[in-house]
Every structure is written in structure tokens, then in C-alpha cells.
Scaffold this motif. Sequence first.
Motif, PDB file in Angstrom:
ATOM      1  N   GLY A   1       0.728  -1.345  -0.103  1.00 40.80           N
ATOM      2  CA  GLY A   1      -0.081   0.188   0.069  1.00 40.80           C
ATOM      3  C   GLY A   1       0.946   1.406   0.148  1.00 40.80           C
ATOM      4  O   GLY A   1       0.461   2.313   0.194  1.00 40.80           O
ATOM      5  N   TYR A   2       2.198   1.020  -0.163  1.00 39.64           N
ATOM      6  CA  TYR A   2       2.982   2.404  -0.412  1.00 39.64           C
ATOM      7  C   TYR A   2       3.267   2.614  -1.699  1.00 39.64           C
ATOM      8  O   TYR A   2       2.584   2.553  -2.643  1.00 39.64           O
ATOM      9  CB  TYR A   2       4.234   2.102   0.826  1.00 39.64           C
ATOM     10  CG  TYR A   2       3.883   1.762   2.161  1.00 39.64           C
ATOM     11  CD1 TYR A   2       3.769   2.562   2.962  1.00 39.64           C
ATOM     12  CD2 TYR A   2       3.774   0.420   2.519  1.00 39.64           C
ATOM     13  CE1 TYR A   2       3.453   2.441   4.507  1.00 39.64           C
ATOM     14  CE2 TYR A   2       3.354   0.262   3.750  1.00 39.64           C
ATOM     15  CZ  TYR A   2       3.144   1.146   4.819  1.00 39.64           C
ATOM     16  OH  TYR A   2       2.803   0.778   6.108  1.00 39.64           O
ATOM     17  N   THR A   3       4.724   2.825  -1.930  1.00 38.37           N
ATOM     18  CA  THR A   3       5.074   3.132  -3.474  1.00 38.37           C
ATOM     19  C   THR A   3       5.573   2.053  -3.761  1.00 38.37           C
ATOM     20  O   THR A   3       6.065   0.867  -3.228  1.00 38.37           O
ATOM     21  CB  THR A   3       6.020   4.356  -3.451  1.00 38.37           C
ATOM     22  OG1 THR A   3       7.330   4.070  -2.465  1.00 38.37           O
ATOM     23  CG2 THR A   3       5.507   5.604  -2.624  1.00 38.37           C
TER      24      THR A   3
ATOM     25  N   ASP B   1     -21.525   4.834  -1.751  1.00 37.75           N
ATOM     26  CA  ASP B   1     -22.670   5.459  -2.793  1.00 37.75           C
ATOM     27  C   ASP B   1     -22.183   5.856  -3.937  1.00 37.75           C
ATOM     28  O   ASP B   1     -23.069   5.930  -4.846  1.00 37.75           O
ATOM     29  CB  ASP B   1     -23.163   6.936  -2.001  1.00 37.75           C
ATOM     30  CG  ASP B   1     -23.878   6.516  -0.718  1.00 37.75           C
ATOM     31  OD1 ASP B   1     -24.525   5.483  -0.408  1.00 37.75           O
ATOM     32  OD2 ASP B   1     -23.916   7.592   0.242  1.00 37.75           O
ATOM     33  N   ASN B   2     -20.913   5.822  -4.174  1.00 41.41           N
ATOM     34  CA  ASN B   2     -20.483   5.975  -5.749  1.00 41.41           C
ATOM     35  C   ASN B   2     -19.517   5.151  -6.145  1.00 41.41           C
ATOM     36  O   ASN B   2     -19.026   4.097  -5.164  1.00 41.41           O
ATOM     37  CB  ASN B   2     -19.654   7.307  -5.780  1.00 41.41           C
ATOM     38  CG  ASN B   2     -20.551   8.533  -5.744  1.00 41.41           C
ATOM     39  OD1 ASN B   2     -21.602   8.803  -6.613  1.00 41.41           O
ATOM     40  ND2 ASN B   2     -20.624   9.118  -4.386  1.00 41.41           N
ATOM     41  N   ASP B   3     -19.074   4.681  -7.475  1.00 41.39           N
ATOM     42  CA  ASP B   3     -18.195   3.920  -7.556  1.00 41.39           C
ATOM     43  C   ASP B   3     -16.837   4.277  -7.741  1.00 41.39           C
ATOM     44  O   ASP B   3     -15.699   3.927  -8.148  1.00 41.39           O
ATOM     45  CB  ASP B   3     -18.410   3.322  -9.293  1.00 41.39           C
ATOM     46  CG  ASP B   3     -19.686   2.569  -9.495  1.00 41.39           C
ATOM     47  OD1 ASP B   3     -20.357   2.031  -8.392  1.00 41.39           O
ATOM     48  OD2 ASP B   3     -20.432   2.868 -10.731  1.00 41.39           O
ATOM     49  N   PHE B   4     -16.643   5.511  -6.981  1.00 43.87           N
ATOM     50  CA  PHE B   4     -15.535   6.140  -6.807  1.00 43.87           C
ATOM     51  C   PHE B   4     -15.317   6.615  -5.480  1.00 43.87           C
ATOM     52  O   PHE B   4     -16.352   7.079  -4.907  1.00 43.87           O
ATOM     53  CB  PHE B   4     -15.232   7.366  -7.892  1.00 43.87           C
ATOM     54  CG  PHE B   4     -16.162   8.167  -8.131  1.00 43.87           C
ATOM     55  CD1 PHE B   4     -16.418   9.148  -7.421  1.00 43.87           C
ATOM     56  CD2 PHE B   4     -16.986   7.929  -9.288  1.00 43.87           C
ATOM     57  CE1 PHE B   4     -17.648   9.902  -7.571  1.00 43.87           C
ATOM     58  CE2 PHE B   4     -18.268   8.464  -9.629  1.00 43.87           C
ATOM     59  CZ  PHE B   4     -18.461   9.798  -8.903  1.00 43.87           C
ATOM     60  N   SER B   5     -14.239   6.864  -4.728  1.00 43.63           N
ATOM     61  CA  SER B   5     -14.094   7.396  -3.521  1.00 43.63           C
ATOM     62  C   SER B   5     -12.744   8.188  -3.182  1.00 43.63           C
ATOM     63  O   SER B   5     -11.635   7.574  -3.729  1.00 43.63           O
ATOM     64  CB  SER B   5     -14.354   6.053  -2.632  1.00 43.63           C
ATOM     65  OG  SER B   5     -13.969   6.144  -1.345  1.00 43.63           O
ATOM     66  N   LYS B   6     -12.731   8.583  -2.225  1.00 39.44           N
ATOM     67  CA  LYS B   6     -11.527   9.340  -1.449  1.00 39.44           C
ATOM     68  C   LYS B   6     -10.812   8.341  -0.493  1.00 39.44           C
ATOM     69  O   LYS B   6      -9.831   8.191  -0.026  1.00 39.44           O
ATOM     70  CB  LYS B   6     -11.916  10.566  -0.791  1.00 39.44           C
ATOM     71  CG  LYS B   6     -12.579  10.529   0.553  1.00 39.44           C
ATOM     72  CD  LYS B   6     -12.311  11.901   1.081  1.00 39.44           C
ATOM     73  CE  LYS B   6     -13.054  11.910   2.471  1.00 39.44           C
ATOM     74  NZ  LYS B   6     -13.198  13.298   2.995  1.00 39.44           N
ATOM     75  N   ASP B   7     -11.633   7.131  -0.128  1.00 34.90           N
ATOM     76  CA  ASP B   7     -11.309   6.281   0.875  1.00 34.90           C
ATOM     77  C   ASP B   7     -10.293   5.277   0.219  1.00 34.90           C
ATOM     78  O   ASP B   7     -10.762   4.477  -0.504  1.00 34.90           O
ATOM     79  CB  ASP B   7     -12.501   5.674   1.403  1.00 34.90           C
ATOM     80  CG  ASP B   7     -12.092   4.864   2.790  1.00 34.90           C
ATOM     81  OD1 ASP B   7     -11.517   3.815   2.836  1.00 34.90           O
ATOM     82  OD2 ASP B   7     -12.550   5.144   4.000  1.00 34.90           O
ATOM     83  N   ALA B   8      -9.016   5.310   0.935  1.00 36.57           N
ATOM     84  CA  ALA B   8      -8.029   4.411   0.323  1.00 36.57           C
ATOM     85  C   ALA B   8      -8.324   2.837   0.515  1.00 36.57           C
ATOM     86  O   ALA B   8      -8.062   2.042  -0.379  1.00 36.57           O
ATOM     87  CB  ALA B   8      -6.591   4.623   0.802  1.00 36.57           C
ATOM     88  N   GLN B   9      -8.934   2.419   1.716  1.00 37.95           N
ATOM     89  CA  GLN B   9      -9.448   1.119   1.612  1.00 37.95           C
ATOM     90  C   GLN B   9     -10.401   0.809   0.684  1.00 37.95           C
ATOM     91  O   GLN B   9     -10.255  -0.472   0.002  1.00 37.95           O
ATOM     92  CB  GLN B   9      -9.771   0.969   2.842  1.00 37.95           C
ATOM     93  CG  GLN B   9     -10.110  -0.570   3.339  1.00 37.95           C
ATOM     94  CD  GLN B   9     -10.445  -0.926   4.490  1.00 37.95           C
ATOM     95  OE1 GLN B   9     -10.782  -0.172   5.584  1.00 37.95           O
ATOM     96  NE2 GLN B   9     -10.673  -2.329   4.877  1.00 37.95           N
ATOM     97  N   VAL B  10     -11.446   1.501   0.627  1.00 37.43           N
ATOM     98  CA  VAL B  10     -12.734   1.241  -0.299  1.00 37.43           C
ATOM     99  C   VAL B  10     -12.032   1.092  -1.810  1.00 37.43           C
ATOM    100  O   VAL B  10     -12.382   0.368  -2.678  1.00 37.43           O
ATOM    101  CB  VAL B  10     -13.739   2.349  -0.255  1.00 37.43           C
ATOM    102  CG1 VAL B  10     -14.658   2.159  -1.491  1.00 37.43           C
ATOM    103  CG2 VAL B  10     -14.342   2.468   0.946  1.00 37.43           C
ATOM    104  N   ASN B  11     -10.975   1.963  -2.136  1.00 38.57           N
ATOM    105  CA  ASN B  11     -10.284   1.888  -3.392  1.00 38.57           C
ATOM    106  C   ASN B  11      -9.655   0.590  -3.684  1.00 38.57           C
ATOM    107  O   ASN B  11      -9.370  -0.142  -4.726  1.00 38.57           O
ATOM    108  CB  ASN B  11      -9.789   3.252  -3.818  1.00 38.57           C
ATOM    109  CG  ASN B  11     -10.457   4.399  -4.031  1.00 38.57           C
ATOM    110  OD1 ASN B  11     -11.526   4.264  -4.500  1.00 38.57           O
ATOM    111  ND2 ASN B  11      -9.897   5.463  -3.718  1.00 38.57           N
TER     112      ASN B  11
END
Length: 564
Positions: A142-144, A447-457
Motif C-alpha cells: 500500500g506504499y510506493t 454510494d459512488n463507484d469512486f471514493s477518496k477512501d483508500a481502503q474502499v479503493n
Amino acid sequence: MPDQPEAITPAQSTTAPATSDAIVVGSGLAGLVAASELVDAGKRVLIIEQEPPVNFGGQAWWSFGGLFLINSAEQRFMGVKDSLELARQDWFGTAGFDRDEDEWGRQWAEAYLHFAAEEKRAWLRGMGVKFFPVVGWAERGGYTATGHGNSVPRFHIVWGTGPGVLTPFMRKVRLGSEQGLVDVLFRHRVDELIVENGAVVGVRGATLAADDAARGEASNRDETGTFEYRAGAVIVASGGIGGNHELVRRNWPKRLGTPPKHMLTGVPAHVDGRMLGISAKAGARLVNEDRMWHYVEGIENYAPVWASHGIRILPGPSSLWLDATGKRLPVPLFPGFDTLGTLEHIVSTGYDHSWFILTQKIIEKEFALSGSEQNPDLTGKDIGLLLQRVKKGAPGPVEAFKAKGADFIVADTLAELIEGMQKLSPDAPPDAQQIELEVRARDREFDNDFSKDAQVNAIRQARHYRGDKLIRVASPHKLLDPKAGPLIAVKLHILTRKSLGGIQTNLDAQALNSEGSPITGLYAAGEASGFGGGGLHGYRALEGTFLGGCLFSGRVAGRAVAAL
């Protein structure tokens, strides 16, 4: 607990030669691989084992049987593009070698990467070892690109789990015993390496009383006599310190803070680190003793075999991970991403536990339990039972823990779940408002197919890998979706497991002294050698590399001694 796949433990030798070509201390995987290589070379081998015959095979018998391979046929079948260059980038980005004593660890790491990319799979398959076709993705990082973690799935599960890895080597040793090349002395505890004129020439110790303890159970230490045996070389393959909490705490790294007061134990009590101190007294240099690998997803075994027996959850990425107070763990400390990073964070909170919150839908697809005995389908090579994994419901052992395990809470509503969590942890009850905030905030991100939440992504991205979508990662959903319920909370404990440091060795597995020179007659393999060089993993591991490290270092040691 499943029976061993084959009854191939050699009989206890009634007599043993005073002198052999080699003595192997320990009958775990590394020791058996070394002995197998010596048998193949026609050498006379004496295996000395502290425990009763039922423990033949050591820790590896209890393992899930995961092996790190690079650009394998299984990876290509699953659409994974891997290479030695990518694996090297991941390994060294994870290891973080930064000490003078890492010189040999670096060299062992490079040699192991070539082994994993080239002959490892063919060598094992030539002995009948087969692999489950879906490759797992452990330690996702989850890093670079140059940081910790596996860029691609590399965790290959052996068909037969840990016992399946052991079987070919147990067979070879049994055959060697029948041919008169191998003697095995159980209930013999090595207390001293015999040193003469600067060379290790044998071992001394105490014989222990017979014991009918089952595999993994603690055996007695009642002394009945003494012994002394000599050989052209001694290979120390005695394992690490994970069963000895006193040593774990003594060597606990300062970078990880104060050692936890409460830990579960992921290995039997005989994994006590005794031979490390004994080897040091004979002149061997111990390095990187503060590097260790402990899991943070431990649960109490409702049917314990040894004291404080813990089982590790092998989680998919969807569970919400909270600290003891109810706060969400920081990015990228998601389930299955960074074991030691998560350990460091949990210890920094001042508590020894954390929490998963998930749904029945998640547990059915994303929870596996580490250990051969927790995976009877894979261990028993039972295809019919294995097919149950793709049907509705969690695997039987997981459902058993959900029903019987002390750390599981099941509820229909979030309020009821939080109440159960607080009752389970009365000395450190998590904050109800904080938990509700974290759960509802996470759910809004779906609620959307995109997110700011890193785990959701990360959950959505994981399902681009065929293996994750097929059997490992649940389709994205809200935790409070009634159709995904009921809700589940799991209290997670720190679980001791592996030593990443140990006896420093050169590329021939020869133990080195404090000046960096080989000690004549002394070799080390497996966890006792930090899996090679005194620490081929550096600070962290990529998973699937522990059994693999035993295979590789045991093979190197056996072949080096056979060539003497």
C-alpha cells in the motif's frame, strides 16, 4: 486435528554410531531437507530431536503451506505478470537492509530470489509437491513501488498444506533409516556443542523421559541420562524463539515500543530458542536478534493444543480495522497489507488488541485460518470438501470459531455489536460514538463507484485480480447493509511467530564467528539462521518465505556438508 497424510516417521534408533558424517540438531523442515540431501549423497546422518516422535516435522506440520514463487505457471495461469526484477524490487524495498551485519543477509536474499524464480518449483514438483491453482496475495503493502509489499500475488498454497511440504523429505529420511544411513534419536536434548581446537566436532546433552504428549503439546523435561556424539559436521536446525515469550520480550525491538503484556502463542512451547544461546557459546555470531515477525490478527484457539494457543486469521482487505478505542487504523494499515507496520501502530496505542468489524458476506469469502489443522480440505487433499468454499457460508473451521471462539461477536444491529464489544473488553471498552462514526463514514463511501477512501479503493482494485474476485475478496458493500449481515466483530490479539535474525552464516551455511570467519564443523539452517545469513528478510517479510527459507537453507547446508 487431521492425521498426518502418511505414517512416515522413522523408528527411534536403539543405538547410534559414536561418529557420523553429520549431526542434524532438529527434525523440522530445514533439518529434514538437510538430512535428505546428505542421504542422497550416501552420507551417514544422525538426527537429534528433543521432542517425542509425534513431533517429527516440527513447526512446518502446523503451517498453511504457503510458498513464495516468482513467475510461476500458477501465476501466469491467473494472469499475473511477475519477474525476478520485480520480486527483487519488492524484497529489498521490504527488507530495508541498513546494518553492517546485513552483508550476508543481502547475499542470501539475492540467492533465494534466484532459487524462487528458477529451480524451486521444478525441484519440489519433481518430488511430488503440487500447488493450489489460485495464487494468494499476501502483504500487499500500500506504499510506493519501491516500498514494502508484494506488487503481485506470490503466495502459492501447497496441496496438502504444511504436511504436503514435509512429506517428500520425511520419506527420504525414512528411506535413509531403512538403508542404514540415518539414525534418529528422539527425546535427546542438546546442551552443548563440543569444540576442540576451534572446530565443532559433536554434541553433548541429556536424554529425556519418554512422553506420550500429542503433537504440539508440551513434553516433560525429566532427565534420564547423558549422551555424547561426534561427527564431521553439526547442522543446527532447531528453529526460533516464538514459543518463548521471555526471549521474545528480551529481544523486542525498541522501534516497536514496549513489548505487549499479553500475547498469544503461534508455535509450540518447544520453539524456545535454546540452541541459539548454545551455538553462541560455541563461538557462533548471533545477529539481528531484534528482528522478528509477529502477527496482529491472532484469535484464541477454542480447542488449544499448547499454552496460550492462538490462530491467525488470514484476512481479505474488506474488514474495518479499529484500534482498542474504536478509532480506525491509519492508511495503509488495512487487513493483509503491512503486518509489522500494523504491529508498531497497535503497540503505540498502549493496548495489546484491536478489532475487526465485518459482515457475514465478508467472513464467507475473506476469512481463512492459518494452519494445516484449520484447513482440512487442503490438508487432506479433499476436492469435495474444497468445493464447499465456493458455496454459501464460511468454511467449516471459520464458522466453528464464529460460534465457539471467545473473540467473536455476532449481532443484527450496530448498537448490539458495540455493546458486545464493550462487554468483551471491560478493561478497555471501545467508544461507541467513535465506532458508529467510523462505520457510517466508511459506508457513505460506497454510494459512488469512486471514493477518496483508500481502503474502499483498495477493495475495488483487488477484484481486478482474478484470484481475489473468484475466492478471496467480497463484492464491495456497506457494512450496515441488512442483506450482507449479520454484523460480526472480532477481537484481535498479537500472536508470536517467527525470528528473522539468528546465527550468521555464509553462502555455504557455515556459521561465522564474531570476526566473520567460518567455524569449522558448524552449520546452521532454517529459522535458527534467520533463514540464512542471519537475516535474509531484513526487517520484514513478504510471506511464503518462511517455509521457503527452510527449504533453501536446509538444502544449502546439506549439500555443503555432503561435499566435505
